[in-house]
Write a protein that holds these residues in place. Structure first.
Motif, PDB file in Angstrom:
ATOM      1  N   PHE A   4       0.840  -1.206   0.000  1.00 39.27           N
ATOM      2  CA  PHE A   4       0.000   0.000   0.000  1.00 39.27           C
ATOM      3  C   PHE A   4       0.869   1.249   0.000  1.00 39.27           C
ATOM      4  CE2 PHE A   4      -3.629   2.552   0.728  1.00 39.27           C
ATOM      5  CZ  PHE A   4      -3.228   3.570   1.588  1.00 39.27           C
ATOM      6  N   PHE A   5       0.419   2.284  -0.679  1.00 35.58           N
ATOM      7  CA  PHE A   5       1.067   3.577  -0.531  1.00 35.58           C
ATOM      8  C   PHE A   5       0.071   4.676  -0.806  1.00 35.58           C
ATOM      9  CE2 PHE A   5       2.012   6.142  -4.301  1.00 35.58           C
ATOM     10  CZ  PHE A   5       1.441   5.374  -5.276  1.00 35.58           C
ATOM     11  N   SER A   6       0.347   5.836  -0.289  1.00 36.21           N
ATOM     12  CA  SER A   6      -0.552   6.982  -0.446  1.00 36.21           C
ATOM     13  C   SER A   6       0.119   8.038  -1.301  1.00 36.21           C
ATOM     14  CB  SER A   6      -0.886   7.587   0.923  1.00 36.21           C
ATOM     15  OG  SER A   6      -1.539   6.625   1.715  1.00 36.21           O
ATOM     16  N   LEU A   7      -0.732   8.795  -2.039  1.00 36.95           N
ATOM     17  CA  LEU A   7      -0.234   9.862  -2.891  1.00 36.95           C
ATOM     18  C   LEU A   7      -0.519  11.200  -2.213  1.00 36.95           C
ATOM     19  CD1 LEU A   7      -1.658   8.472  -6.232  1.00 36.95           C
ATOM     20  CD2 LEU A   7       0.669   8.258  -5.382  1.00 36.95           C
ATOM     21  N   VAL A  11       5.363  16.757  -6.215  1.00 39.49           N
ATOM     22  CA  VAL A  11       6.095  15.982  -7.206  1.00 39.49           C
ATOM     23  C   VAL A  11       7.092  16.867  -7.939  1.00 39.49           C
ATOM     24  CG1 VAL A  11       4.353  16.324  -8.999  1.00 39.49           C
ATOM     25  CG2 VAL A  11       5.904  14.397  -9.152  1.00 39.49           C
ATOM     26  N   ASN A  12       8.349  16.387  -7.993  1.00 40.47           N
ATOM     27  CA  ASN A  12       9.399  17.043  -8.770  1.00 40.47           C
ATOM     28  C   ASN A  12       9.485  18.539  -8.488  1.00 40.47           C
ATOM     29  OD1 ASN A  12      10.363  14.761 -10.330  1.00 40.47           O
ATOM     30  ND2 ASN A  12       8.367  14.814 -11.340  1.00 40.47           N
ATOM     31  N   GLN A  13       9.240  18.943  -7.243  1.00 38.97           N
ATOM     32  CA  GLN A  13       9.238  20.366  -6.930  1.00 38.97           C
ATOM     33  C   GLN A  13      10.604  21.001  -7.134  1.00 38.97           C
ATOM     34  OE1 GLN A  13       6.646  22.588  -5.975  1.00 38.97           O
ATOM     35  NE2 GLN A  13       5.635  20.893  -6.968  1.00 38.97           N
ATOM     36  N   GLY A 339      11.397  11.489 -20.069  1.00 35.05           N
ATOM     37  CA  GLY A 339      12.476  10.585 -19.693  1.00 35.05           C
ATOM     38  C   GLY A 339      12.328   9.945 -18.332  1.00 35.05           C
ATOM     39  N   GLU A 340      11.246  10.244 -17.601  1.00 37.27           N
ATOM     40  CA  GLU A 340      11.101   9.707 -16.256  1.00 37.27           C
ATOM     41  C   GLU A 340      10.005   8.648 -16.139  1.00 37.27           C
ATOM     42  OE1 GLU A 340      11.130  12.294 -12.975  1.00 37.27           O
ATOM     43  OE2 GLU A 340      13.090  13.127 -13.482  1.00 37.27           O
ATOM     44  N   LYS A 341       9.596   8.108 -17.282  1.00 38.88           N
ATOM     45  CA  LYS A 341       8.579   7.058 -17.261  1.00 38.88           C
ATOM     46  C   LYS A 341       9.002   5.891 -16.385  1.00 38.88           C
ATOM     47  CE  LYS A 341       6.401   3.652 -20.313  1.00 38.88           C
ATOM     48  NZ  LYS A 341       6.247   3.176 -21.720  1.00 38.88           N
ATOM     49  N   ASN A 342      10.277   5.525 -16.468  1.00 41.49           N
ATOM     50  CA  ASN A 342      10.763   4.361 -15.729  1.00 41.49           C
ATOM     51  C   ASN A 342      11.049   4.653 -14.266  1.00 41.49           C
ATOM     52  OD1 ASN A 342      10.637   2.716 -18.023  1.00 41.49           O
ATOM     53  ND2 ASN A 342      12.676   3.356 -18.696  1.00 41.49           N
ATOM     54  N   ASN A 343      10.752   5.886 -13.845  1.00 39.78           N
ATOM     55  CA  ASN A 343      10.951   6.240 -12.452  1.00 39.78           C
ATOM     56  C   ASN A 343       9.798   5.759 -11.564  1.00 39.78           C
ATOM     57  OD1 ASN A 343      12.205   7.567 -10.192  1.00 39.78           O
ATOM     58  ND2 ASN A 343      10.754   9.256 -10.429  1.00 39.78           N
ATOM     59  N   TYR A 344       8.781   5.166 -12.195  1.00 41.66           N
ATOM     60  CA  TYR A 344       7.605   4.731 -11.443  1.00 41.66           C
ATOM     61  C   TYR A 344       7.496   3.211 -11.440  1.00 41.66           C
ATOM     62  CZ  TYR A 344       6.316   9.624 -11.724  1.00 41.66           C
ATOM     63  OH  TYR A 344       6.319  10.996 -11.616  1.00 41.66           O
ATOM     64  N   LYS A 345       7.084   2.674 -10.316  1.00 40.67           N
ATOM     65  CA  LYS A 345       6.913   1.226 -10.213  1.00 40.67           C
ATOM     66  C   LYS A 345       5.474   0.916  -9.798  1.00 40.67           C
ATOM     67  CE  LYS A 345       8.547   0.994  -5.401  1.00 40.67           C
ATOM     68  NZ  LYS A 345       9.540   0.393  -4.493  1.00 40.67           N
ATOM     69  N   PRO A 346       4.950  -0.203 -10.296  1.00 40.12           N
ATOM     70  CA  PRO A 346       3.584  -0.594  -9.921  1.00 40.12           C
ATOM     71  C   PRO A 346       3.535  -1.171  -8.511  1.00 40.12           C
ATOM     72  CG  PRO A 346       4.554  -2.227 -11.372  1.00 40.12           C
ATOM     73  CD  PRO A 346       5.544  -1.108 -11.279  1.00 40.12           C
ATOM     74  N   VAL A 347       2.442  -0.890  -7.822  1.00 37.07           N
ATOM     75  CA  VAL A 347       2.247  -1.386  -6.462  1.00 37.07           C
ATOM     76  C   VAL A 347       0.891  -2.086  -6.408  1.00 37.07           C
ATOM     77  CG1 VAL A 347       2.032  -0.752  -4.037  1.00 37.07           C
ATOM     78  CG2 VAL A 347       3.626   0.486  -5.510  1.00 37.07           C
ATOM     79  N   LYS A 379       9.991   5.616  -7.794  1.00 38.43           N
ATOM     80  CA  LYS A 379      11.068   4.809  -7.236  1.00 38.43           C
ATOM     81  C   LYS A 379      12.008   5.639  -6.365  1.00 38.43           C
ATOM     82  CE  LYS A 379      11.191   1.597 -11.151  1.00 38.43           C
ATOM     83  NZ  LYS A 379      12.009   1.099 -12.302  1.00 38.43           N
ATOM     84  N   ASN A 380      12.090   6.942  -6.668  1.00 40.24           N
ATOM     85  CA  ASN A 380      13.032   7.797  -5.949  1.00 40.24           C
ATOM     86  C   ASN A 380      12.471   8.356  -4.641  1.00 40.24           C
ATOM     87  OD1 ASN A 380      11.226   9.689  -6.868  1.00 40.24           O
ATOM     88  ND2 ASN A 380      12.636  10.665  -8.309  1.00 40.24           N
ATOM     89  N   GLY A 381      11.279   7.925  -4.273  1.00 41.77           N
ATOM     90  CA  GLY A 381      10.713   8.357  -2.999  1.00 41.77           C
ATOM     91  C   GLY A 381       9.917   9.635  -3.044  1.00 41.77           C
TER      92      GLY A 381
END
Length: 437
Positions: A4-7, A11-13, A339-347, A379-381
């Protein structure tokens, strides 16, 4: 098995702030489809909004028309207050006759294109019976839309002192409408998504009010970023400007190109020398729009029928099969930095109502049955912020069973029980024997 994770916020501030230097007391940039926040500056500070107020009046009017409570050809007879305000040429207005009759559509176009204040009050009277009642509806609607950090004291965005003592009851002469940039963006998000036809009117650069009559007046849209006007910007088709001494120069903009649409808000925008002005609010808006269109792309982060690594199947209890294949019902798309598509992982998050403490689902299982959902996590937190819960749901898709699994009959279940019993007995004996040595 259950993850589980919350949004939440921001983002990218760091990257956005490094690329942008928005000179305004408050500002925000969001994706218009999902409400994903791409940049913000003091976005929760409560500031003046001036005529950006009229977006709420537009929302309530369009909602009333949709529900059949108001008709476009409905006629309005001018009240004393509306007549007096309409004669003030120091305010944005189309002059209305004391004995005049006007349609709702005429008044709406004057409000949306020319920011006509008396026409706005007229609409408030049509819907609420009085502007006082309408202001109550504005604050109620803001709450219903989930807005925070707002206060409406009139339908126009004028300072109440401009009413010369005839402002809505229960409000003070020095009061003004206020909102945070986040709340303004959220209002704009609901307005263009719930009533997309608003952009047909908001994008009208010029129109003649009461054309062909003695009362005709040329209306030039105050949104000078419309493509054919002074600060024209490709794809700009809305939404609302606002200016008062209290609020400064404000603008809620929206533009669409190549399938992407963004919403921006600036409040009390200034130029490099610290001076406010028409140019300042449009140039600060341009910075955010340029940044968004140049740096963000809608990407498919998770494809349809995607299976999370390590969780391609779900254990089944009391079924003819002991597992069932699971995958996503649809794809997840989201606006991300190039270029940051791969920065996300499915949960994967399994439905606790469908699985037991061991992570098993009980047969029978139907093909297409929802067993949980998949969302995405950087992925980078970093964390992701959306204007609305509906926006967050757009990066969450159902996970479904890929096949039927019938419930096993009583004999099979009995034999399995016997087998499990003797298996447990044997395991116990084996452990005891091993313990002797």
């Amino acid at each position: 098995m259950i993850l589980f994770f919350s949004l939440f916020a921001g983002v990218n501030q760091a990257k956005a702030e490094a690329a942008l230097n928005i000179n305004a007391d408050g500002a925000i940039l969001v994706d218009a489809e999902t409400g994903k926040v791409l940049y913000e500056k003091n976005a929760d500070n409560v500031l003046g909004i001036a005529s950006m107020t009229k977006m709420m009046t537009e929302y309530i009017l369009l909602d009333s028309v949709k529900k059949g409570k108001v008709k476009w050809d409905q006629e309005y007879h001018v009240s004393d207050l509306v007549y007096k305000i309409s004669q003030r040429r120091d305010l944005s207005n189309v002059p209305l006759r004391a004995d005049g009759t006007y349609t709702v559509r005429e008044l709406y176009e004057a409000m949306a294109i020319y920011s006509a204040n008396a026409a706005t009050i007229a609409i408030a009277e049509i819907i609420g019976g009085s502007e006082t009642n309408f202001v109550k509806k504005m604050n109620e609607k803001a709450k219903a839309l989930g807005l925070k950090d707002y206060k409406f004291v009139n339908s126009t965005g004028l300072n109440n002192r401009d009413y010369k003592g005839e402002q809505p009851e229960g409000t003070g002469a020095e009061e003004e409408n206020v909102m945070s940039s986040r709340a303004v963006a959220k209002l704009a998000f609901h307005l263009i998504n719930d009533f997309p036809d608003v952009l047909k009117t908001a994008s009208t650069p010029k129109k003649v009010f009461r054309e062909g009559t003695d009362d005709q007046i040329n209306m030039i849209n105050w949104n000078w970023m419309l493509p054919t006007l002074d600060y024209g910007y490709k794809g700009m088709d809305g939404l609302k400007t606002g200016t008062t001494d209290f609020a400064g120069y404000c603008f809620t903009g929206t533009a669409s190109r190549d399938g992407k649409r963004f919403i921006t808000v600036v409040q009390n925008a200034k130029d490099a020398s610290g001076q406010g002005g028409y140019k300042a609010r449009f140039e600060e808006t341009r910075k955010m729009m340029d940044y968004a269109f140049s740096n963000y792309t809608t990407e498919q982060i998770v494809p349809k029928h995607y299976q999370v690594k390590g969780h391609k199947t779900l254990p089944v209890t009391k079924g003819k099969e002991d597992q069932v294949k699971i995958y996503t019902k649809s794809a997840i798309k989201m606006v991300v930095l190039n270029g940051e598509k791969n920065n996300y992982k499915p949960v994967l998050v399994l439905d606790k109502k469908k699985v037991n403490s061991k992570g098993e689902i009980t047969a029978p299982v139907k093909k297409g049955e929802t067993v949980g959902y998949v969302t995405i996590k950087p992925k980078n937190g970093e964390k992701v912020s959306f204007l609305t819960e509906e926006g967050q749901k757009k990066v969450k898709v159902d996970v479904i069973a890929g096949q039927d699994v019938e419930k096993a009959n009583w004999f099979v279940l009995m034999m399995r029980g016997i087998g499990n019993f003797f298996g447990n007995v044997w395991d116990g004996i084996s452990s005891t024997v091993k313990g002797w040595f």
